[in-house]
Write a protein that holds these residues in place. Structure first.
Motif, PDB file in Angstrom:
ATOM      1  N   GLU A  74       0.832  -1.210   0.000  1.00  0.00           N
ATOM      2  CA  GLU A  74       0.000   0.000   0.000  1.00  0.00           C
ATOM      3  C   GLU A  74       0.866   1.260   0.000  1.00  0.00           C
ATOM      4  OE1 GLU A  74      -4.181  -1.271   2.133  1.00  0.00           O
ATOM      5  OE2 GLU A  74      -2.720  -0.150   3.331  1.00  0.00           O
ATOM      6  N   GLN A  75       1.918   1.253   0.797  1.00  0.00           N
ATOM      7  CA  GLN A  75       2.796   2.422   0.869  1.00  0.00           C
ATOM      8  C   GLN A  75       3.527   2.653  -0.454  1.00  0.00           C
ATOM      9  OE1 GLN A  75       2.428   4.577   3.433  1.00  0.00           O
ATOM     10  NE2 GLN A  75       0.876   3.022   3.795  1.00  0.00           N
ATOM     11  N   LYS A  76       3.886   1.588  -1.144  1.00  0.00           N
ATOM     12  CA  LYS A  76       4.520   1.735  -2.464  1.00  0.00           C
ATOM     13  C   LYS A  76       3.552   2.387  -3.442  1.00  0.00           C
ATOM     14  CE  LYS A  76       7.850  -1.972  -2.003  1.00  0.00           C
ATOM     15  NZ  LYS A  76       8.224  -3.333  -2.349  1.00  0.00           N
ATOM     16  N   GLN A  77       2.269   2.006  -3.376  1.00  0.00           N
ATOM     17  CA  GLN A  77       1.274   2.634  -4.237  1.00  0.00           C
ATOM     18  C   GLN A  77       1.142   4.120  -3.901  1.00  0.00           C
ATOM     19  OE1 GLN A  77      -2.498   0.441  -4.625  1.00  0.00           O
ATOM     20  NE2 GLN A  77      -1.381  -1.350  -3.879  1.00  0.00           N
ATOM     21  N   LYS A  78       1.123   4.432  -2.621  1.00  0.00           N
ATOM     22  CA  LYS A  78       1.058   5.834  -2.217  1.00  0.00           C
ATOM     23  C   LYS A  78       2.296   6.595  -2.698  1.00  0.00           C
ATOM     24  CE  LYS A  78      -1.802   6.200   1.916  1.00  0.00           C
ATOM     25  NZ  LYS A  78      -1.786   6.683   3.303  1.00  0.00           N
ATOM     26  N   ALA A  79       3.467   5.973  -2.573  1.00  0.00           N
ATOM     27  CA  ALA A  79       4.713   6.618  -3.002  1.00  0.00           C
ATOM     28  C   ALA A  79       4.690   6.892  -4.512  1.00  0.00           C
ATOM     29  CB  ALA A  79       5.917   5.759  -2.621  1.00  0.00           C
ATOM     30  N   GLU A  80       4.143   5.975  -5.286  1.00  0.00           N
ATOM     31  CA  GLU A  80       4.038   6.188  -6.738  1.00  0.00           C
ATOM     32  C   GLU A  80       3.128   7.370  -7.047  1.00  0.00           C
ATOM     33  OE1 GLU A  80       2.729   2.441  -8.342  1.00  0.00           O
ATOM     34  OE2 GLU A  80       4.613   1.455  -7.819  1.00  0.00           O
ATOM     35  N   MET A  81       2.005   7.468  -6.346  1.00  0.00           N
ATOM     36  CA  MET A  81       1.103   8.590  -6.561  1.00  0.00           C
ATOM     37  C   MET A  81       1.749   9.900  -6.107  1.00  0.00           C
ATOM     38  SD  MET A  81      -2.673   6.992  -5.793  1.00  0.00           S
ATOM     39  CE  MET A  81      -2.269   5.794  -4.530  1.00  0.00           C
ATOM     40  N   LEU A  82       2.495   9.850  -5.027  1.00  0.00           N
ATOM     41  CA  LEU A  82       3.206  11.035  -4.551  1.00  0.00           C
ATOM     42  C   LEU A  82       4.215  11.503  -5.601  1.00  0.00           C
ATOM     43  CD1 LEU A  82       3.934  13.120  -2.407  1.00  0.00           C
ATOM     44  CD2 LEU A  82       5.399  11.384  -1.330  1.00  0.00           C
ATOM     45  N   CYS A  83       4.945  10.578  -6.192  1.00  0.00           N
ATOM     46  CA  CYS A  83       5.905  10.940  -7.243  1.00  0.00           C
ATOM     47  C   CYS A  83       5.195  11.581  -8.430  1.00  0.00           C
ATOM     48  CB  CYS A  83       6.707   9.716  -7.685  1.00  0.00           C
ATOM     49  SG  CYS A  83       7.918   9.198  -6.454  1.00  0.00           S
TER      50      CYS A  83
END
Length: 186
Positions: free
Chosen positions: A100-109
Motif C-alpha cells: 500500500e505504501q509503495k502505491q502511495k509513493a508512486e502517486m506522490l511521485c
C-alpha cells in the motif's frame, strides 16, 4: 547509527512512513536503518539493545516511555498516524502494508512530477500520508480527470490538486498541516 541496518526503508522502526518523507525523496535521509540516518535515535538504539526488533509494535514493552510526547509535533514528516499505521501493519501484515505504501509513493511521485509548482512538496507528502489509500486514489482520479497538462499551467494544476486534496481531507475531518513545535522565546 553505526551497525543499525534494516531491510524495510519505507516504514520505519517507530512507525513513520519514510517512503513518503520529503527528506528521503530528496536524498537527504536514507530512511530508518538505511545507513547514516538519524545518528541519535533513541528508538534505533533501543531496537539494537533488544536484538534488532524490526518494528516497535513487535516489542512486548510497546508503547514504552520513548513514545511519550513524540507525537505532539511533527518533523519533516507527519507523526499523526504513527499508531494507526502500526496497527494496520500489524493487522494486515507488513508485506501488505508496504505494498500500500509503495502505491502511495508512486502517486506522490506523480504529484511531485506533474502538480508541484515548487511550493507543494510538504503538502503532498502530508496529504498522501494522512489520507487512506482509497482516498488518495479517488483524489488522483479527480485530478487526472479534471486537469489536462496541455490545457493548464503548472501553477493552475497545483492549485486545483491542492483544492481537491483539501476537500477530501475535509470530508474525513483531517487537517493537512504538519504540527510544528513552537519556537522557544528568547
Amino acid at each position: 547509527m553505526k551497525n543499525f541496518k534494516r531491510d524495510n526503508l519505507l516504514f520505519s522502526l517507530c512507525g513513520l512512513n519514510c517512503g513518503l518523507c520529503p527528506m528521503k525523496i530528496d536524498g537527504y535521509c536514507p530512511g530508518c536503518g538505511g545507513g547514516a540516518g538519524n545518528q541519535s535515535c533513541k528508538i534505533a538504539r533501543c531496537s539494537m539493545e533488544h536484538g534488532g526488533i524490526e518494528y516497535c509494535f513487535q516489542c512486548g514493552k510497546y508503547p514504552c516511555e520513548k513514545y511519550e510526547g513524540v507525537d505532539e509535533f511533527d518533523s519533516f514528516i507527519t507523526h499523526q498516524k504513527r499508531r494507526t499505521d502500526f496497527e494496520r501493519a500489524e493487522e494486515a501484515g507488513i508485506d501488505f502494508y508496504n505494498a500500500e505504501q509503495k502505491q502511495k509513493a508512486e502517486m506522490l511521485c506523480d504529484l511531485l512530477d506533474h502538480y508541484n509548482d515548487g511550493r507543494r512538496k510538504s503538502f503532498y507528502c502530508t496529504a498522501v500520508n494522512l489520507l487512506d489509500l482509497d482516498d488518495v486514489r479517488a483524489v488522483m482520479e479527480s485530478i487526472h480527470d479534471g486537469l489536462k497538462p496541455d490545457e493548464s499551467t503548472l501553477k493552475e494544476r497545483a492549485a486545483a490538486a491542492v483544492k481537491i486534496f483539501r476537500e477530501k481531507a475535509g470530508e474525513r475531518q483531517i487537517v493537512l498541516k504538519l504540527k510544528k513545535k513552537p519556537r522557544k522565546k528568547k
